[in-house]
Design an enzyme around this catalytic site. Structure first.
Site, PDB file in Angstrom:
ATOM      1  N   GLN A  45      -4.653  14.474  21.917  1.00 23.39           N
ATOM      2  CA  GLN A  45      -4.725  13.783  23.196  1.00 23.39           C
ATOM      3  C   GLN A  45      -4.144  14.580  24.346  1.00 23.39           C
ATOM      4  O   GLN A  45      -4.470  14.325  25.497  1.00 23.39           O
ATOM      5  CB  GLN A  45      -4.034  12.421  23.073  1.00 23.39           C
ATOM      6  N   ARG A 102       8.294  12.170  20.975  1.00 24.56           N
ATOM      7  CA  ARG A 102       7.498  12.005  19.763  1.00 24.56           C
ATOM      8  C   ARG A 102       6.151  12.672  19.982  1.00 24.56           C
ATOM      9  O   ARG A 102       5.404  12.311  20.889  1.00 24.56           O
ATOM     10  CB  ARG A 102       7.297  10.524  19.443  1.00 24.56           C
ATOM     11  N   TYR A 335       0.973  -3.383  21.176  1.00 28.82           N
ATOM     12  CA  TYR A 335       0.302  -3.578  22.457  1.00 28.82           C
ATOM     13  C   TYR A 335      -0.161  -5.021  22.655  1.00 28.82           C
ATOM     14  O   TYR A 335       0.135  -5.635  23.672  1.00 28.82           O
ATOM     15  CB  TYR A 335      -0.921  -2.648  22.567  1.00 28.82           C
ATOM     16  N   GLU A 402       5.221   3.396  19.926  1.00 28.01           N
ATOM     17  CA  GLU A 402       4.279   3.303  21.043  1.00 28.01           C
ATOM     18  C   GLU A 402       4.343   1.912  21.640  1.00 28.01           C
ATOM     19  O   GLU A 402       4.311   0.910  20.923  1.00 28.01           O
ATOM     20  CB  GLU A 402       2.840   3.572  20.590  1.00 28.01           C
ATOM     21  N   TRP A 445       4.488   4.808  25.410  1.00 26.93           N
ATOM     22  CA  TRP A 445       3.176   5.454  25.362  1.00 26.93           C
ATOM     23  C   TRP A 445       2.557   5.268  26.747  1.00 26.93           C
ATOM     24  O   TRP A 445       2.336   4.163  27.191  1.00 26.93           O
ATOM     25  CB  TRP A 445       2.274   4.809  24.300  1.00 26.93           C
TER      26      TRP A 445
END
Length: 518
Positions: A45, A102, A335, A402, A445
Site C-alpha cells: 500500500q 507498524r 472499523y 488498525e 490506520w
C-alpha cells in the site's frame, strides 16, 4: 421562549460537565507509561518500487493489475514510494512523537520466489528502515503477511489452500527473525486471517480471487464451500509453526513477542428475539472464534464443526497442542459495527455455506456533518469487542493494529471527521483500560494516504495527504496529524474539538437542544 431554551441548554451542559467531568478532554497521561501509540501501513500500500531491485509480484500485484475486481482503478507500482522516501517518513513519525510504526514486509521483495534465495536489496531495505526507526526511538512492529503472498507460490501449489505453505512460511519467518529480530520485538504473522480466508476464498472479491465460479463472475477457480476452512487451518498451523520456531531458537536472546491479527466487528442483534441473539453469537464464533478458539482451546467452535461438518479440517492432538497458546498477543483491526439477523433462507444458496443463515446490516450513525463515505463512529462497540474477548478467551495482551476514518481522497486537509474519530476511539482505549482490558497499544490506520484494498486511491485513511498524480508525492499533514501530534506531545487541544465532539457524538439529544437554543 428563546431565553428559556437557552437557560435549559446551559443547565443541561452544566449537568453533563458535572456528571462526566472532563469527558471531552483527552490526555496521554490517562494511559500507562508503557502504552504504545503508533500508526500503521502495509508494504504493497505504501512502498512502491514494485518492479525494482529484484522484487517479484505478489497476489496483490496480480489482483490490482487485473482490475481490482472491477471495484476501482490503480495499482501499487509506485504508491507512496516509501521504498525511496523512508527516511523522510520516519522523520515525520519522529516529529509527531510516535512510539511505534507498524509495517509489513513484502515476502516477494525479501524472498522473490517465496522460497529459496534471499534478495540482497530487499534485505538491505528492511534493515535500513528498521535501523532508521530505531535511531529515532520508534519501535518497529512487523507483520509478515499482509494480503500479499508471493505469486510464485500461488502458481506453484495454490498458496494457502495447500499444506506446503506451512513449511515455506516458517522458512520465510525464520529469515525475518534471524535478520531483523535483534531489533524487532513485535511480530505479527498474519494480518486479518479471518477476512483474508473469507473474502479471498469464499466471496472471491479480494486477492487471490478464489471462490466457486458459479457464485462470483470474477472467480475462475476455487471452492467457497471448502477453501476458506483450508486456508484458515493452514494459517493457524503456519503461525503456530513459526511461533514454536521463534520460542525455541530466538526468543531466549531476542526477547520478542509473536502474535496474530484479526479484523473484528461490533455485532448487535437486530431484534431481541432469541433467533437474532443466537445468530449474533454464531457470527462471533465464525469470525472470531474461528481463530481464537484454536489459539485458546486447541479446536474450532462447536457450531462451526456442526455446520461445516467434514469440510472443516480436524486438528491432530499434536497440532492442537501446537496451536493452543501460540500467541503472545492478539492484534485487532476495527472499523465497522453491524446488526445481525437470523436468515435461514441464505442456506439455499448453492456452493457456499460459510457463516450460513446470517445476515448483517451496517450500523449507520449520522449527524448533519457526516459524509456517507465515512465510517460510523462506534467506540462503545470496540469496547464490547474487547470485553467479549476477555470474557471468552482470557485477558491476553491486545494491540489495536488498525483503526481509522475513511474520507474521499480529494477531501479537505481539515479532516474534522477523522479528528473526532480518533478522539472518540482513543478515549475508548482509556475507558477499556479502566475496565480491566489488557490493551497495550493503539495504531492509527493509516500513516499515509496509500493504496487501499477496498478503494484504491479513491478513498483516504491517511494522517498525511499524498497526491499520487503529483510526481513529487509530497507528504502534507492533515488536521488529524496535527491533532495526533498535540495529543502525543501533551499539548493543548483545539477547543473546537471539544465542542464538536460534545455536540455531535456523545450526547446527540443534548446537541439537538443546544442547536435549537441558538
Amino acid at each position: 421562549m428563546v431565553l428559556i431554551q437557552l437557560l435549559a441548554a446551559t443547565l443541561v451542559l452544566l449537568i453533563i460537565l458535572l456528571h462526566f467531568g472532563n469527558a471531552y478532554s483527552l490526555s496521554r497521561d490517562e494511559f500507562p507509561s508503557d502504552f504504545v501509540f503508533g500508526a500503521s501501513t502495509s508494504a504493497y500500500q505504501v512502498e512502491g518500487a514494485a518492479n525494482k531491485d529484484g522484487r517479484k509480484p505478489s497476489i496483490w500485484d496480480t489482483f490490482s493489475h487485473s482490475g481490482n475486481g472491477h471495484m476501482y482503478k490503480g495499482n501499487g507500482d509506485i504508491a507512496c514510494d516509501q521504498y525511496h522516501k523512508y527516511k523522510e517518513d520516519v522523520q515525520l513519525m519522529a516529529n509527531m512523537g510516535l512510539d511505534a510504526y507498524r509495517f509489513s514486509i513484502s515476502w516477494s521483495r525479501l524472498i522473490p520466489d517465496g522460497k529459496g534465495p534471499i534478495n540482497p536489496k530487499g534485505l538491505e531495505y528492511y534493515n535500513n528502515l528498521t535501523n532508521e526507526l530505531i535511531s529515532h526511538g520508534i519501535q518497529p512492529h512487523v507483520t509478515l503477511h499482509h494480503w500479499d503472498l508471493p505469486q510464485k507460490l500461488e502458481d506453484e501449489y495454490g498458496g494457502w489452500v495447500n499444506r506446503s505453505i506451512v513449511k515455506d512460511f516458517t522458512a520465510y519467518a525464520e529469515v525475518c527473525f534471524r535478520e531483523f529480530g535483534d531489533r524487532v520485538k513485535y511480530w505479527t504473522t498474519v494480518n486479518e486471517g479471518n477476512v483474508y480466508a473469507s473474502f479471498g476464498y469464499d466471496l472471491g472479491m479480494l486477492p487471490p480471487q478464489r471462490c466457486s465460479p458459479s457464485f462470483q463472475a470474477n472467480c475462475s477457480r476455487g471452492n467457497s464451500s471448502t477453501e476458506p476452512y483450508l486456508v484458515a487451518h493452514h494459517m493457524l498451523l503456519a503461525h503456530a509453526s513459526a511461533a514454536r520456531l521463534y520460542r525455541k531458537k530466538y526468543k531466549g536472546t531476542q526477547h520478542g513477542f509473536i502474535g496474530f491479527n484479526l479484523l473484528t466487528f461490533g455485532f448487535v442483534p437486530l431484534t431481541n428475539t432469541s433467533e437474532d441473539i443466537i445468530a449474533t453469537q454464531r457470527v462471533q464464533d465464525f469470525m472470531i472464534g474461528w481463530f481464537l478458539n484454536p489459539f485458546t482451546f486447541g479446536d474450532y467452535p462447536d457450531i462451526m464443526k456442526k455446520n461445516a461438518g467434514s469440510r472443516i479440517p480436524s486438528f491432530t492432538k499434536k497440532e492442537s497442542n501446537l496451536v493452543k497458546g501460540s500467541i503472545d498477543f492478539l492484534g485487532i483491526n476495527f472499523y465497522f459495527s453491524f446488526y445481525v439477523k437470523n436468515s435461514p433462507a441464505i442456506q439455499q444458496i448453492k456452493d457456499r455455506d460459510y457463516m450460513e443463515d446470517i445476515e448483517v446490516e451496517t450500523i449507520q450513525l449520522t449527524t448533519n456533518d457526516t459524509s456517507p463515505f465515512e465510517v460510523p463512529i462506534t467506540p462503545w462497540m470496540l469496547q464490547c469487542v474487547l470485553d467479549s474477548v476477555k470474557k471468552d478467551y482470557g485477558n491476553f495482551p491486545i494491540y489495536i493494529h488498525e483503526n481509522g476514518q475513511q474520507t474521499l481522497s480529494n477531501s479537505s486537509l481539515d479532516d474534522w471527521s477523522r479528528v473526532k474519530y480518533l478522539h472518540e476511539y482513543i478515549g475508548a482505549m482509556a475507558n477499556a483500560l479502566r475496565s480491566g482490558s489488557n490493551v497495550k497499544g493503539y495504531f492509527v490506520w493509516c500513516f499515509l494516504d496509500g493504496f487501499e484494498l477496498l478503494g484504491g486511491y479513491e478513498m483516504s485513511y491517511g494522517l498525511y495527504y499524498i497526491n499520487v498524480k503529483d510526481p513529487s508525492l509530497k507528504r502534507q499533514p492533515k488536521l488529524s496529524a496535527k491533532w495526533y501530534t498535540n495529543f502525543l506531545k501533551r499539548k493543548p487541544m483545539d477547543p473546537k474539538v471539544t465542542i464538536e465532539i460534545g455536540k455531535n457524538q456523545l450526547f446527540p439529544s443534548h446537541a439537538s437542544l443546544l442547536d435549537n437554543a441558538k
